[in-house]
Design an enzyme around this catalytic site. Structure first.
Site, short mmCIF file in Angstrom:
data_model
loop_
_atom_site.label_atom_id
_atom_site.label_comp_id
_atom_site.label_asym_id
_atom_site.label_seq_id
_atom_site.Cartn_x
_atom_site.Cartn_y
_atom_site.Cartn_z
N GLU A 196 -11.14 21.18 14.93
CA GLU A 196 -12.18 21.96 14.27
C GLU A 196 -11.88 23.46 14.33
O GLU A 196 -12.04 24.17 13.34
CB GLU A 196 -13.54 21.65 14.90
CG GLU A 196 -14.68 22.52 14.42
CD GLU A 196 -15.01 22.35 12.94
OE1 GLU A 196 -15.78 23.16 12.41
OE2 GLU A 196 -14.47 21.41 12.31
N HIS B 241 -9.10 24.60 12.01
CA HIS B 241 -9.64 24.70 10.66
C HIS B 241 -10.38 26.02 10.47
O HIS B 241 -10.22 26.71 9.45
CB HIS B 241 -10.58 23.51 10.40
CG HIS B 241 -11.20 23.51 9.05
ND1 HIS B 241 -12.51 23.13 8.84
CD2 HIS B 241 -10.72 23.87 7.83
CE1 HIS B 241 -12.79 23.24 7.55
NE2 HIS B 241 -11.74 23.68 6.92
N HIS C 299 -19.53 21.75 0.53
CA HIS C 299 -18.43 22.46 1.18
C HIS C 299 -17.08 22.01 0.60
O HIS C 299 -16.19 22.84 0.36
CB HIS C 299 -18.48 22.19 2.68
CG HIS C 299 -17.68 23.15 3.50
ND1 HIS C 299 -17.66 24.51 3.28
CD2 HIS C 299 -16.86 22.95 4.57
CE1 HIS C 299 -16.87 25.10 4.16
NE2 HIS C 299 -16.37 24.17 4.95
N HIS D 68 -17.46 4.94 -6.97
CA HIS D 68 -16.24 5.76 -6.92
C HIS D 68 -15.07 5.03 -7.58
O HIS D 68 -14.26 5.65 -8.28
CB HIS D 68 -15.92 6.11 -5.47
CG HIS D 68 -14.74 7.03 -5.32
ND1 HIS D 68 -14.61 8.20 -6.03
CD2 HIS D 68 -13.63 6.94 -4.54
CE1 HIS D 68 -13.49 8.80 -5.70
NE2 HIS D 68 -12.87 8.05 -4.80
N HIS E 68 -4.70 12.04 -0.34
CA HIS E 68 -5.61 11.71 -1.44
C HIS E 68 -6.48 12.92 -1.77
O HIS E 68 -6.73 13.21 -2.95
CB HIS E 68 -6.47 10.51 -1.03
CG HIS E 68 -7.16 9.84 -2.17
ND1 HIS E 68 -6.50 9.38 -3.29
CD2 HIS E 68 -8.47 9.54 -2.38
CE1 HIS E 68 -7.35 8.81 -4.12
NE2 HIS E 68 -8.57 8.91 -3.60
#
Length: 359
Positions: free
Chosen positions: A73, A76, A134, A255, A316
């Site tokens: 985290e 990032h 986000h 999806h 992906h």
């Protein structure tokens, strides 16, 4: 201008890195690796040694401290902070150059919103709607920076050309004019499909269906469009998901259905553009979109068959970001070539009136 282009290149690379790290953080369940923001357990670094872990546990007695998730985290956040500084530098240089001020300002505003969404992602304990916003914000930032870079390259080319009127024929694409409405529709469908993917991930629905082509037997009896778009509110935490199986399965199935629609629409658009294109640049971009589309389909199938392998799932996300960016840039290129005319006076008018980000 060349140094400005280098700054935009670095910022683009950082944006892609932040998108990859964001996906990696989300897929390793490290979104709440640090329960506070912008620091981690009251410090600017993640806990490492036993003493740091004990101190963090004292400050946050109810937290389950997992150092490896905290490090994911915080990495990032560090790269995202560096990205924010680069975007600020772009905005400052744009003001100094008096060029590209509109788009640079939009990009700076988007980064500020992204910072707020990053904070709310933590403080609201991974609320799916915030996590989705986000993710979309990161994709939008990457796309807008790519648009800035492409039009900056055009600006540099114009400045270095003695008489653009001599070369104008190689920029014209009259055969693509009628495809612009299809291009706009394609971008819209692609954004909706990416949003569906983000909704699937933020609700932990990616690991629900592992059979092809749709889902496990009996899925149609449990499918519910209403439950797929219900907003799960009022929970203390949304980590690992709060929706029942039926809702997650419905999201996942949607999806997959969206993937089929996107494949057919975007594939058809890219093929038609490739077939009608005159210039090499347009043909290469159209072929690249087709290649990325097939790669994305392959990665999606691997996610299903191999039950969501980590690196494949991160890839992906990255391919989706690049597919959106390239498609938007492609449609923009078609639009610019549609308004190009031969007289040099009109080329200057195009440069003045249609390159709105140059204002």
């Amino acid at each position: 201008m060349n140094r400005f282009a280098a700054l935009v290149n670095v910022t683009l690379a950082l944006t892609l890195m932040v998108i990859a790290l964001g996906a990696y953080t989300r897929l390793t369940d490290a979104g709440l690796g640090c329960p506070d923001w912008p620091g981690c357990y009251g410090k600017l670094t993640a806990p490492l040694h036993d003493g740091h872990i004990a101190e963090a546990q004292t400050k946050f007695p109810d937290a389950q401290i997992e150092p490896h998730k905290a490090h994911n985290e915080m990495l990032h956040r560090y790269i995202a902070g560096l990205l924010g500084l680069c975007v600020l530098a772009i905005a400052i240089v744009s003001l100094w150059l008096k060029k590209f001020r509109l788009l640079s300002g939009i990009i700076l505003l988007l980064v500020i919103v992204q910072a707020a969404l990053g904070m709310w992602t933590v403080t609201l304990n991974l609320l799916p709607l915030v996590v989705l916003a986000h993710l979309l914000g990161g994709f939008a930032l990457f796309t807008l920076l790519a648009l800035l870079r492409v039009e900056l390259a055009w600006k540099i080319k114009v400045m270095n050309t003695d008489s653009i009127g001599l070369d104008i024929k190689k920029y014209r694409e009259p055969g693509l004019n009628s495809l612009l409405p299809l291009g706009y529709l394609t971008v819209l469908v692609l954004v909706l499909q990416i949003a569906l993917g983000g909704w699937t991930s933020s609700n932990y629905a990616a690991a629900v269906c592992y059979q092809l082509p749709v889902c496990e037997a009996g899925w149609n009896d449990r499918f519910s469009l209403q439950s797929a778009f219900s907003l799960p509110l009022g929970h203390d935490t949304y980590e690992y998901g709060v929706l029942p199986y039926e809702a997650r399965m419905s999201i996942h199935v949607l999806h997959r259905m969206g993937a089929v629609v996107t494949l057919l629409l975007l594939g058809s658009f890219a093929f038609l553009c490739w077939r009608r294109a005159v210039t090499k640049t347009i043909r290469v971009i159209a072929a690249s979109i087709g290649g990325l589309l097939l790669l994305q389909l392959t990665l999606g199938l691997i996610n299903i068959v191999a039950q969501l392998p980590l690196l494949n799932a991160v890839a992906h996300n990255l391919v989706a970001a690049n597919l959106l960016m390239l498609t938007v840039v492609f449609v923009r290129q078609i639009y610019l070539r549609r308004i190009v005319r031969e007289p040099l006076s009109e080329i200057k008018s195009v440069q003045k009136n249609h390159f709105v980000i140059d204002r």
